[in-house]
Design an enzyme around this catalytic site. Structure first.
Site, PDB file in Angstrom:
ATOM      1  N   SER A 270     -18.293  -2.676 -30.257  1.00  0.00           N
ATOM      2  CA  SER A 270     -17.213  -1.944 -29.511  1.00  0.00           C
ATOM      3  C   SER A 270     -17.637  -0.508 -29.602  1.00  0.00           C
ATOM      4  CB  SER A 270     -15.852  -2.329 -30.064  1.00  0.00           C
ATOM      5  OG  SER A 270     -15.841  -1.749 -31.733  1.00  0.00           O
ATOM      6  N   ASP A 271     -16.721   0.392 -28.564  1.00  0.00           N
ATOM      7  CA  ASP A 271     -16.572   1.751 -28.838  1.00  0.00           C
ATOM      8  C   ASP A 271     -15.423   1.921 -29.665  1.00  0.00           C
ATOM      9  OD1 ASP A 271     -17.007   4.612 -28.692  1.00  0.00           O
ATOM     10  OD2 ASP A 271     -16.849   4.327 -26.277  1.00  0.00           O
TER      11      ASP A 271
END
Ligand code: BGC
Length: 842
Positions: A270-271
């Site tokens: 994920s960011d």
């Protein structure tokens, strides 16, 4: 009719009720890595597996360390930014970003610089470099992070992305391509971030993109094929939503497209804050979370996580099958073995949270005071590569009266703040979010600390003194009197203007990442016009993240040369001197279009929210950048692919040879019916596998995988509607037949001038079927001595002569649809002297 079908196929996937996680199997050259990974993973306890999926949220590298397993002497995996160099440290290089790599159109330089950047990450002990960037693609020229990425043309972007991944991974560091996908603007990407900026109505969810399936495949997904095909180890899922589902929990995009259709073998991370759920994201194909916060919006949520203990619980209560967890961890470890990181990988030797030598090992918890920075100098001779990228990417847009290269000018005026150093030093503002002095990179997480920044003034001055030139300068754009007097005395006036953009968590003058306009900043246009009143040889040098409008002065006869230098990184001034003085013949070409006015572009950023969940409809379809200018008959100022040289080139003798390639093989993404595709033999769990060990005293804000005391295991938490249908993925990069070369187009390019030079020769295709008038499908950059002619060959792969058929969900060669292909070769998208055809019968 076609449009109707697109809409049906991409109808909103608001919340998936069935998931299709493909089981990774280690195709081709990943098979050994998968064997090792499976062996490693099957020896882990439940919590050790969870530990590898969840960044701990505190610690040395921006909180990205995962999976420290003392029992196995496993030091964990460290992730860090960025495409321009190792972020948050010292004694490392500040490379040129994707923008300049694309402007160079030079496969070798892209590979070489990416190798060097990867090598620096490795030498600092970083396993996973959060780079390169191909999303944003660059749909709108105002997009804040376009400069981190390559080009709005999917072919140029794909070639660059593939070379960057290969180069970086050849060094031993794993590359995480980002940001997947349709992340094309900064405004509204995060709720809290935006609501803090905004005076008006708050948003409740990140923006959502709607894009038809054909545009999705042919534009935005296209470069990802190349990067996956080249073995990319990781992918970062982006902040935005697509069809009103977060990308990081979008089954269709992660499971079916990325891991299924494209056969991606690595892991999806994920960011920061792009994960919005625990169970959905795991089932939809996310494999790793960083930096571990629970807040979807980047509030200081360290110490909590959607995963960590919640993932442990979800496996124990049956919400997430254990084989999915095994697959997540296998993918992470397969990437590690794929890059041979088990073999003497350097220890992590810095803390990105601070440059001080001593600090807390766990800064959030103020625990373990020790040496955290070893200040290892990892730069080697990389400055030479950076200088070369800067020089070979500069695009010469105008050069009348042979103003350039400079020939021992008697008196040089250097004008504009952008020529000089910043008062605060090159690292004076947080993540480079200010414009003070020369601009050599944008702002945000795609930056790094400059070890030094060679500003244009000092580099030009050094060179000018060798020639005995007189040098005067004015570094204040508002010093009207001084500019007037200096420019009237000089024989040549080097006038520096700039613009900037960056990531949405920082702003400059209310540019919230995305640029608010396409004009030069800080009185730039006025300054150029003022200089040109007195100076008959006004040379304009531009540092900017993308196109700027030049109409106010471009036709002024006293503006005799214009050089677009992009963001060249630490060697900025040296690269510029190489070009200004002709040591390097300019060979960069525009990776986008310079329009005459902003409204000439088909796209723009959405600046005002159009709802609580802002909706971005990519209604322009395939027609962004030059494809739109061509389609709508709009004359640009400088077209895509344009760039001058100090010599001239001519094109002759086009020939097309068909290559005998096997016909397309059917795609192998058939659904598998396996019910429990276990990767590891099942083991019986005992509570010590998941309860907090009495031997550990817990650190504040550290994310442990153990169940919190409040957590009870009950199967009632399982999501009853979820049907899991594991699928077998395709080989890496999708159907291998897509990469077969079907045609070789051969031309002759001659240097008709008097100095050696490189020419970016370009090939465009007209594929009919509602496709753009022409689209780039090949380029080469031969070096030619004066008078020399070279044969230049462009290989056309099956995917290059195909369009995405939304009905069959396959790439289809247009010749199979009865369409002949127009082939054009030349110096830019509008200077195409050679033409031929690929006929249907061939
Ligand atoms: C950016 C990513 C970056 C991450 C870590 C995010 O804000 O979007 O590109 O890798 O921060 O710094």
């Amino acid at each position: 009719m076609l449009l109707l079908l697109f809409l049906i196929l991409l109808s909103p996937l608001a919340q998936a009720d069935s998931y299709h996680p493909p089981i990774s199997s280690g195709y081709g050259n990943w098979s050994t890595a998968y064997e090792k990974a499976r062996h490693f993973v099957c020896g882990l306890t439940l919590t050790e597996k969870v530990n590898l999926t969840t960044a701990v949220g505190t610690g040395q590298t921006l909180g990205y360390t995962l999976g420290i397993i003392p029992r196995l002497n496993f030091r964990g995996i460290s992730n860090d930014d960025s495409p321009t160099g190792v972020r948050g440290t010292d004694y490392s290089s500040a490379f040129a970003p994707g923008l300049n790599l694309a402007m160079s159109w030079d496969r070798n330089l892209i590979y070489a610089q990416s190798y060097a950047n990867g090598a620096e990450h490795k030498a600092k002990g970083i396993n996973v470099a959060l780079a390169p960037v191909s999303g944003p693609l660059g749909r709108s020229p105002e997009g804040g992070r376009n400069w981190e990425a390559f080009s709005p043309d999917p072919y140029l972007s794909g070639i660059a992305f593939g070379e960057a991944v290969s180069g970086m991974q050849a060094s031993g560091a794993a590359a995480v391509g980002k940001h997947f996908i349709l992340y094309e603007q900064e405004h509204f990407r995060e709720v809290v971030e935006w609501n803090e900026w905004l005076a008006g109505p708050n948003i409740t969810e990140p923006y959502s993109v709607t894009c038809d399936d054909r545009t999705f495949h042919e534009l935005y997904l296209f470069p990802w094929y190349d990067a996956v095909h080249r073995g990319m180890a990781g992918v970062m899922c982006s902040y935005n939503q697509v069809n009103n589902t977060q990308v990081c929990q979008n089954d269709h995009l992660l499971n079916e497209v990325l891991k299924g259709e494209l056969g991606f073998q690595g892991f999806v991370t994920s960011d920061d804050g792009s994960q919005h759920s625990g169970i959905d994201s795991a089932l939809a194909g996310m494999d790793q979370t960083s930096p571990g916060e629970t807040s979807p919006n980047g509030v200081d949520g360290f110490g909590e996580s959607f995963w960590g203990p919640n993932l442990t619980l979800s496996v124990l209560n049956g919400s997430i099958p254990e084989w999915r967890l095994d697959d997540m961890v296998t993918r992470i470890m397969a990437a590690y073995y794929y890059l041979d990181q088990d073999d003497n990988y350097p220890e992590l030797n810095f803390a990105s949270s601070s440059l001080e030598t001593y600090g807390y090992e766990y800064p959030k918890a103020d625990v373990d005071w020790q040496q955290v920075n070893y200040h290892v100098d990892v730069r080697k001779n990389h400055s030479q590569i950076i200088r070369s990228v800067g020089a070979n990417s500069a695009v010469l847009l105008k050069n009348t009266n042979n103003t350039l290269p400079l020939r021992r000018p008697k008196q040089i005026a250097i004008i504009g703040e952008d020529a000089g150093p910043s008062k605060y030093g090159p690292n004076g503002c947080e993540d480079r979010a200010c414009v003070d002095g020369t601009v050599a990179m944008g702002w945000g997480s795609g930056t790094t600390n400059f070890p030094y920044l060679v500003d244009p003034l000092s580099a030009i001055q050094r060179r000018a003194l060798e020639d005995g030139s007189v040098v005067q300068y004015v570094l204040d754009n508002w010093a009207i009197d001084q500019i007037g007097s200096v420019s009237s005395q000089a024989s040549v006036c080097l006038t520096f203007i700039n613009a900037d953009s960056g990531e949405g968590y920082l702003e400059i003058d209310k540019n919230y990442g995305d640029r608010n306009n396409l004009t030069a900043w800080k009185r730039g246009d006025e300054m150029v016009k003022q200089v040109a009143v007195n100076c008959t040889q006004t040379v304009v040098i531009i540092h900017a993240p993308g196109p700027i409008l030049m109409e106010e002065w471009i036709e002024n006869p006293n503006v005799t040369a214009v050089l677009f230098a992009g963001f060249p990184g630490q060697e900025s001034g040296n690269s510029l001197v190489d070009v200004l003085y002709g040591d390097v013949n300019p060979s960069g070409k525009l990776p986008w279009t310079v329009g005459k006015k902003r409204s000439d572009y088909s796209t723009d950023v959405l600046y005002e929210p159009n709802g609580l969940v802002p909706q971005l409809n990519f209604t322009e379809g395939l027609f962004i950048d030059y494809r739109h200018f061509d389609q709508s008959g709009i004359q640009p100022r400088f077209e895509f692919g344009y760039g001058l040289s100090y010599t001239n080139f001519s094109y002759h003798d086009i020939r097309i040879d068909e290559v005998l390639a096997p016909s397309a093989t059917p795609s192998s993404s058939a659904a598998s019916t396996a019910v429990n595709p276990s990767l590891c033999p099942s083991k019986s769990l005992n509570p010590s596998d998941y309860t907090f060990p009495a031997t550990i005293s817990s650190l504040t804000d550290y994310i442990y995988p153990y169940l919190a005391p409040s957590m009870t295991i009950t199967t009632s938490l399982a999501t009853p509607t979820v049907t899991i249908q594991p699928r077998t993925p395709s080989p890496q990069g999708g159907d291998p037949a897509l990469y077969d070369v079907l045609y070789k187009v051969k031309v002759k390019v001659q240097n008709t001038g008097s100095v050696a030079g490189q020419e970016v020769s370009q090939l465009y295709l007209d594929l009919g079927n509602g496709e753009p008038v022409r689209q780039l499908r090949g380029f080469q950059k031969p070096l030619l001595k004066p008078g020399q002619t070279k044969d230049v060959t462009f290989d056309l792969r099956r995917r290059d002569v195909s369009i995405w058929d939304v009905v069959s969900q396959k790439w289809v060669e247009v010749t199979d649809l009865g369409t002949k292909i127009g082939v054009y070769v030349g110096a830019s998208s509008r200077d195409l002297p050679l033409h031929d055809e690929i006929s249907v019968s061939s």
